[in-house]
Motif scaffolding. Structure first.
Motif, PDB file in Angstrom:
ATOM      1  N   CYS A   1       7.642  56.959 -22.017  1.00 51.28           N
ATOM      2  CA  CYS A   1       8.441  57.876 -22.829  1.00 51.28           C
ATOM      3  C   CYS A   1       7.654  58.291 -24.069  1.00 51.28           C
ATOM      4  N   PHE A   2       7.027  57.317 -24.712  1.00 53.52           N
ATOM      5  CA  PHE A   2       6.183  57.560 -25.886  1.00 53.52           C
ATOM      6  C   PHE A   2       5.080  58.565 -25.555  1.00 53.52           C
ATOM      7  N   GLN A   3       4.416  58.362 -24.428  1.00 49.62           N
ATOM      8  CA  GLN A   3       3.343  59.266 -24.005  1.00 49.62           C
ATOM      9  C   GLN A   3       3.861  60.697 -23.816  1.00 49.62           C
ATOM     10  N   ASN A   4       5.053  60.809 -23.264  1.00 51.27           N
ATOM     11  CA  ASN A   4       5.616  62.129 -22.967  1.00 51.27           C
ATOM     12  C   ASN A   4       6.113  62.877 -24.203  1.00 51.27           C
ATOM     13  N   LEU A   5       6.202  62.189 -25.335  1.00 53.14           N
ATOM     14  CA  LEU A   5       6.676  62.842 -26.562  1.00 53.14           C
ATOM     15  C   LEU A   5       5.597  63.672 -27.254  1.00 53.14           C
ATOM     16  N   MET A   6       4.378  63.588 -26.778  1.00 47.38           N
ATOM     17  CA  MET A   6       3.271  64.283 -27.444  1.00 47.38           C
ATOM     18  C   MET A   6       2.980  65.606 -26.767  1.00 47.38           C
ATOM     19  N   PRO A   7       3.345  66.689 -27.432  1.00 47.04           N
ATOM     20  CA  PRO A   7       3.118  67.997 -26.813  1.00 47.04           C
ATOM     21  C   PRO A   7       1.631  68.320 -26.698  1.00 47.04           C
ATOM     22  N   GLU A   8       1.311  69.127 -25.745  1.00 50.75           N
ATOM     23  CA  GLU A   8      -0.071  69.494 -25.438  1.00 50.75           C
ATOM     24  C   GLU A   8      -0.775  70.147 -26.623  1.00 50.75           C
ATOM     25  N   ASP A   9      -0.072  71.015 -27.351  1.00 50.79           N
ATOM     26  CA  ASP A   9      -0.769  71.807 -28.368  1.00 50.79           C
ATOM     27  C   ASP A   9      -0.050  71.899 -29.719  1.00 50.79           C
ATOM     28  N   HIS A  10       0.747  70.873 -30.025  1.00 47.01           N
ATOM     29  CA  HIS A  10       1.410  70.830 -31.339  1.00 47.01           C
ATOM     30  C   HIS A  10       1.348  69.424 -31.916  1.00 47.01           C
ATOM     31  N   CYS A  11       1.315  69.349 -33.227  1.00 51.11           N
ATOM     32  CA  CYS A  11       1.246  68.064 -33.933  1.00 51.11           C
ATOM     33  C   CYS A  11       2.630  67.432 -34.041  1.00 51.11           C
ATOM     34  N   ARG A  12       2.656  66.127 -34.216  1.00 51.20           N
ATOM     35  CA  ARG A  12       3.893  65.372 -34.422  1.00 51.20           C
ATOM     36  C   ARG A  12       3.568  64.129 -35.237  1.00 51.20           C
ATOM     37  N   TYR A  13       4.590  63.653 -35.954  1.00 52.45           N
ATOM     38  CA  TYR A  13       4.570  62.305 -36.503  1.00 52.45           C
ATOM     39  C   TYR A  13       5.487  61.508 -35.591  1.00 52.45           C
ATOM     40  N   ILE A  14       5.070  60.296 -35.232  1.00 51.50           N
ATOM     41  CA  ILE A  14       5.889  59.477 -34.337  1.00 51.50           C
ATOM     42  C   ILE A  14       5.990  58.058 -34.898  1.00 51.50           C
ATOM     43  N   LEU A  15       7.204  57.547 -34.960  1.00 56.75           N
ATOM     44  CA  LEU A  15       7.468  56.146 -35.288  1.00 56.75           C
ATOM     45  C   LEU A  15       7.837  55.459 -33.985  1.00 56.75           C
ATOM     46  N   TYR A  16       7.186  54.354 -33.704  1.00 60.31           N
ATOM     47  CA  TYR A  16       7.339  53.679 -32.421  1.00 60.31           C
ATOM     48  C   TYR A  16       7.544  52.188 -32.663  1.00 60.31           C
ATOM     49  N   ASP A  17       8.673  51.669 -32.214  1.00 57.04           N
ATOM     50  CA  ASP A  17       8.963  50.236 -32.261  1.00 57.04           C
ATOM     51  C   ASP A  17       8.371  49.648 -30.978  1.00 57.04           C
ATOM     52  N   CYS A  18       7.150  49.168 -31.071  1.00 55.94           N
ATOM     53  CA  CYS A  18       6.364  48.747 -29.917  1.00 55.94           C
ATOM     54  C   CYS A  18       6.555  47.256 -29.637  1.00 55.94           C
ATOM     55  N   HIS A  19       6.874  46.924 -28.388  1.00 55.65           N
ATOM     56  CA  HIS A  19       7.064  45.534 -27.968  1.00 55.65           C
ATOM     57  C   HIS A  19       5.926  45.151 -27.033  1.00 55.65           C
ATOM     58  N   PHE A  20       5.293  44.022 -27.335  1.00 59.80           N
ATOM     59  CA  PHE A  20       4.200  43.565 -26.478  1.00 59.80           C
ATOM     60  C   PHE A  20       4.101  42.052 -26.515  1.00 59.80           C
ATOM     61  N   GLU A  21       3.331  41.519 -25.568  1.00 62.53           N
ATOM     62  CA  GLU A  21       3.112  40.080 -25.494  1.00 62.53           C
ATOM     63  C   GLU A  21       1.611  39.826 -25.491  1.00 62.53           C
TER      64      GLU A  21
END
Length: 165
Positions: A65-85
């Motif tokens: 979902c995170f990957q899909n939020l990044m448009p091909e040709d426009h900038c964004r700021y993204i806050l991501y609550d990332c869970h990992f082990e």
């Protein structure tokens, strides 16, 4: 260099909710991803999308979902609550702030986002990781995980290459 752009209250509120997770909050209600854009009309950074754990886009794979939020040709700021082990079997939840500035965005837009980043930086105190990415190739699981720590066993519940789950 500051651009004079301000950060709207909704961004501040959502960041606080992501940062201060309460024990009584249901897991599926947690905010996992927030995308922000610069509103040229009002001269402020505003929320474009706010996605909770339970939303359809996030349900199966938050990272996809995170990957899909990044448009091909426009900038964004993204806050991501990332869970990992980690390989030490330590489960972590860390906030990641990302400036997405793809090479295909206009120079004007990339400069606007870069110069306005200072405004949002002042609001998002306590973010563990701050990244700036320019290419979709930088957003694959392995490359992204290297930005967090070099010993990730799984990201968003999915095993990393070379790790059985």
């Amino acid at each position: 260099m500051s651009s004079g752009v301000t950060v709207c209250e909704e961004v501040k509120t959502l960041f606080h909710k992501m940062k201060v997770v309460k024990n009584e909050d249901a897991e599926e209600d947690r905010i996992r991803l927030v995308t922000c854009v610069i509103d040229d009309v009002n001269g402020e950074i505003k929320v474009e999308k706010c996605l909770q754990q339970k939303c359809d886009e996030c349900k199966d794979d938050v990272f996809k979902c995170f990957q899909n939020l990044m448009p091909e040709d426009h900038c964004r700021y993204i806050l991501y609550d990332c869970h990992f082990e980690t390989e030490e079997c330590c489960k972590k939840e860390e906030l990641v702030f990302l400036l997405w500035a793809p090479d295909s965005a206009t120079i004007k837009e990339k400069m606007q986002y870069a110069s306005s980043k200072e405004a949002i930086d002042k609001v998002i105190k306590g973010v563990k990781h701050r990244l700036q990415l320019h290419d979709k190739a930088d957003i694959n699981k392995e490359e992204f995980a290297k930005n967090l720590t070099d010993k990730i066993k799984s990201l968003e519940g999915h095993a990393m290459r070379g790790h059985a789950h």
